[in-house]
Design an enzyme around this catalytic site. Sequence first.
Site, PDB file in Angstrom:
ATOM      1  N   HIS A 188      -3.135   0.457  -4.895  1.00  0.00           N
ATOM      2  CA  HIS A 188      -3.200  -1.726  -5.100  1.00  0.00           C
ATOM      3  C   HIS A 188      -3.101  -1.999  -6.421  1.00  0.00           C
ATOM      4  O   HIS A 188      -4.015  -3.451  -6.583  1.00  0.00           O
ATOM      5  CB  HIS A 188      -3.277  -2.652  -4.497  1.00  0.00           C
ATOM      6  CG  HIS A 188      -2.461  -2.641  -2.957  1.00  0.00           C
ATOM      7  ND1 HIS A 188      -2.270  -3.341  -3.145  1.00  0.00           N
ATOM      8  CD2 HIS A 188      -3.177  -2.152  -1.619  1.00  0.00           C
ATOM      9  CE1 HIS A 188      -1.627  -3.299  -1.065  1.00  0.00           C
ATOM     10  NE2 HIS A 188      -2.677  -2.500  -0.641  1.00  0.00           N
ATOM     11  N   SER A 209       1.162  -1.468   0.164  1.00  0.00           N
ATOM     12  CA  SER A 209       0.130  -0.246   0.120  1.00  0.00           C
ATOM     13  C   SER A 209       0.789   1.665  -0.352  1.00  0.00           C
ATOM     14  O   SER A 209       1.919   1.886   0.908  1.00  0.00           O
ATOM     15  CB  SER A 209      -0.946   0.303   1.349  1.00  0.00           C
ATOM     16  OG  SER A 209      -1.872  -1.099   1.297  1.00  0.00           O
ATOM     17  N   TYR A 214      -8.903 -11.246   1.856  1.00  0.00           N
ATOM     18  CA  TYR A 214      -9.452 -10.025   2.771  1.00  0.00           C
ATOM     19  C   TYR A 214     -10.845  -9.425   1.493  1.00  0.00           C
ATOM     20  O   TYR A 214     -12.125  -9.064   1.809  1.00  0.00           O
ATOM     21  CB  TYR A 214      -9.664  -9.258   3.545  1.00  0.00           C
ATOM     22  CG  TYR A 214      -8.549  -7.608   2.831  1.00  0.00           C
ATOM     23  CD1 TYR A 214      -9.066  -7.155   1.961  1.00  0.00           C
ATOM     24  CD2 TYR A 214      -7.459  -7.694   3.125  1.00  0.00           C
ATOM     25  CE1 TYR A 214      -8.248  -6.094   1.646  1.00  0.00           C
ATOM     26  CE2 TYR A 214      -6.395  -6.339   3.129  1.00  0.00           C
ATOM     27  CZ  TYR A 214      -7.305  -5.816   2.248  1.00  0.00           C
ATOM     28  OH  TYR A 214      -6.239  -5.237   1.540  1.00  0.00           O
ATOM     29  N   GLU A 215     -10.235  -9.905   0.705  1.00  0.00           N
ATOM     30  CA  GLU A 215     -10.996  -9.324  -0.912  1.00  0.00           C
ATOM     31  C   GLU A 215     -11.715 -10.778  -1.067  1.00  0.00           C
ATOM     32  O   GLU A 215     -12.460 -10.344  -2.716  1.00  0.00           O
ATOM     33  CB  GLU A 215     -10.281  -8.899  -2.087  1.00  0.00           C
ATOM     34  CG  GLU A 215      -9.156  -7.776  -1.757  1.00  0.00           C
ATOM     35  CD  GLU A 215      -8.124  -7.177  -2.906  1.00  0.00           C
ATOM     36  OE1 GLU A 215      -8.880  -6.982  -3.647  1.00  0.00           O
ATOM     37  OE2 GLU A 215      -7.124  -8.315  -2.921  1.00  0.00           O
ATOM     38  N   ASN A 273       1.251   3.463  11.071  1.00  0.00           N
ATOM     39  CA  ASN A 273       0.592   4.080  12.092  1.00  0.00           C
ATOM     40  C   ASN A 273       1.559   3.023  13.499  1.00  0.00           C
ATOM     41  O   ASN A 273       1.375   2.151  13.463  1.00  0.00           O
ATOM     42  CB  ASN A 273      -1.202   3.535  11.986  1.00  0.00           C
ATOM     43  CG  ASN A 273      -1.106   2.218  11.192  1.00  0.00           C
ATOM     44  OD1 ASN A 273      -1.013   1.768  10.939  1.00  0.00           O
ATOM     45  ND2 ASN A 273      -2.112   1.981  12.611  1.00  0.00           N
ATOM     46  N   HIS A 298      -5.195 -10.167  -2.495  1.00  0.00           N
ATOM     47  CA  HIS A 298      -5.862  -9.995  -0.834  1.00  0.00           C
ATOM     48  C   HIS A 298      -6.649 -11.597   0.012  1.00  0.00           C
ATOM     49  O   HIS A 298      -7.936 -11.529  -1.114  1.00  0.00           O
ATOM     50  CB  HIS A 298      -5.962  -9.113  -0.062  1.00  0.00           C
ATOM     51  CG  HIS A 298      -4.965  -7.951   0.225  1.00  0.00           C
ATOM     52  ND1 HIS A 298      -5.207  -7.004  -1.091  1.00  0.00           N
ATOM     53  CD2 HIS A 298      -4.182  -7.538   0.554  1.00  0.00           C
ATOM     54  CE1 HIS A 298      -4.224  -5.460  -0.736  1.00  0.00           C
ATOM     55  NE2 HIS A 298      -3.327  -6.659   0.798  1.00  0.00           N
ATOM     56  N   MET A 352      -1.933  -6.865   6.860  1.00  0.00           N
ATOM     57  CA  MET A 352      -3.133  -8.294   6.726  1.00  0.00           C
ATOM     58  C   MET A 352      -2.676  -8.852   5.269  1.00  0.00           C
ATOM     59  O   MET A 352      -3.322  -8.720   4.239  1.00  0.00           O
ATOM     60  CB  MET A 352      -4.266  -7.649   6.039  1.00  0.00           C
ATOM     61  CG  MET A 352      -4.888  -6.838   7.315  1.00  0.00           C
ATOM     62  SD  MET A 352      -5.998  -5.434   6.556  1.00  0.00           S
ATOM     63  CE  MET A 352      -6.750  -4.745   8.298  1.00  0.00           C
ATOM     64  N   HIS A 381      -7.721   4.419   6.514  1.00  0.00           N
ATOM     65  CA  HIS A 381      -6.648   3.397   5.400  1.00  0.00           C
ATOM     66  C   HIS A 381      -5.641   4.865   5.138  1.00  0.00           C
ATOM     67  O   HIS A 381      -4.598   4.561   3.854  1.00  0.00           O
ATOM     68  CB  HIS A 381      -7.702   3.863   4.276  1.00  0.00           C
ATOM     69  CG  HIS A 381      -7.083   2.452   3.250  1.00  0.00           C
ATOM     70  ND1 HIS A 381      -5.876   1.205   4.175  1.00  0.00           N
ATOM     71  CD2 HIS A 381      -7.055   2.654   1.756  1.00  0.00           C
ATOM     72  CE1 HIS A 381      -5.190   1.135   2.434  1.00  0.00           C
ATOM     73  NE2 HIS A 381      -6.178   2.040   1.312  1.00  0.00           N
TER      74      HIS A 381
HETATM   75  N1  HPA Z   1      -3.529  -3.268  11.032  1.00  0.00           N
HETATM   76  C1  HPA Z   1      -3.514  -4.077  10.683  1.00  0.00           C
HETATM   77  N2  HPA Z   1      -2.942  -3.622   9.056  1.00  0.00           N
HETATM   78  C2  HPA Z   1      -2.510  -2.878   9.061  1.00  0.00           C
HETATM   79  C3  HPA Z   1      -2.122  -1.429   9.721  1.00  0.00           C
HETATM   80  C4  HPA Z   1      -2.698  -1.967  11.454  1.00  0.00           C
HETATM   81  O1  HPA Z   1      -2.903  -1.322  12.745  1.00  0.00           O
HETATM   82  N3  HPA Z   1      -1.851  -0.653   9.649  1.00  0.00           N
HETATM   83  C5  HPA Z   1      -1.463  -1.103   8.061  1.00  0.00           C
HETATM   84  N4  HPA Z   1      -1.870  -2.100   8.105  1.00  0.00           N
END
Ligand code: HPA
Length: 253
Positions: A38, A8, A62-63, A205, A60, A181, A217
Amino acid sequence: MTGIVLGSGLGPLADAVVMQREVSFADAGLPASTVPGHSGKFIFGTLEKAPVILMKGRVHLYEGHPPRAVTAGVRWLAAQGVQNLILTNAAGTLNPDFHPGSWMMFSDHLNLTATSPLEGADFVDLSAAYDPTWRKAFCKAALALAMPLHEGIYAGLRGPHYETPAEVRMLRFIGADAVGMSTVLETIQARSLGLPVAAFSCLTNWAAGISPTPLDHREVLETGKQSAQSMISLLGKVLGDYKKHGITAAPTR
Ligand code: HPA
């Protein structure tokens, strides 16, 4: 030849590559990624004269994609003759010493996706999933560039939701330094194909509950963009010195 998977917001890495040609995910038979930041294509070229194929964007779990689809890009790279793989991603940090905006190289991972890209009796040894020779080379290069580079353990979850503060405390307790992820299935796939792997998280973060501000995001993408330059320098330095470090592909299984 080295394969580099861009996570990302790390698209700017592609600008540092002298491009020869591009292949879209569709033309490579891969599903298109649906996540902002992406865009899906492979870029053949050179970085500091070292031949590379960049995989810009990834697929991913999650998609809704199955584990084999998530790692189809790694198999495609291996089929193109890639002998080493560098994986990058964006991740939250749960180590109080690892501040957002810095990079963490994986020393190991926790695969918490409850799945695997491997089929059948493929009992791959993951006791040194992240290549020790490469890890040393990257540490040395980071030092030479005066670039802060942490080393730690990445916890790979399915997502797409971010974690709860209770989950973040649990992840810290079980030894994770960063959470994201992606990446873990790609590493497992690459090891099964005999490719040495190095992986890096751009710590975008503080993980949930560590900072008082909610996760966003856009913050992840923005921090990724700002931190891309130092990773470009690091990859350029190590790949430029490629032969000197004696990096060779592990025997294929
Ligand atoms: N958690 C999960 N995936 C992530 C995070 C997070 O804090 N930051 C960027 N991808």
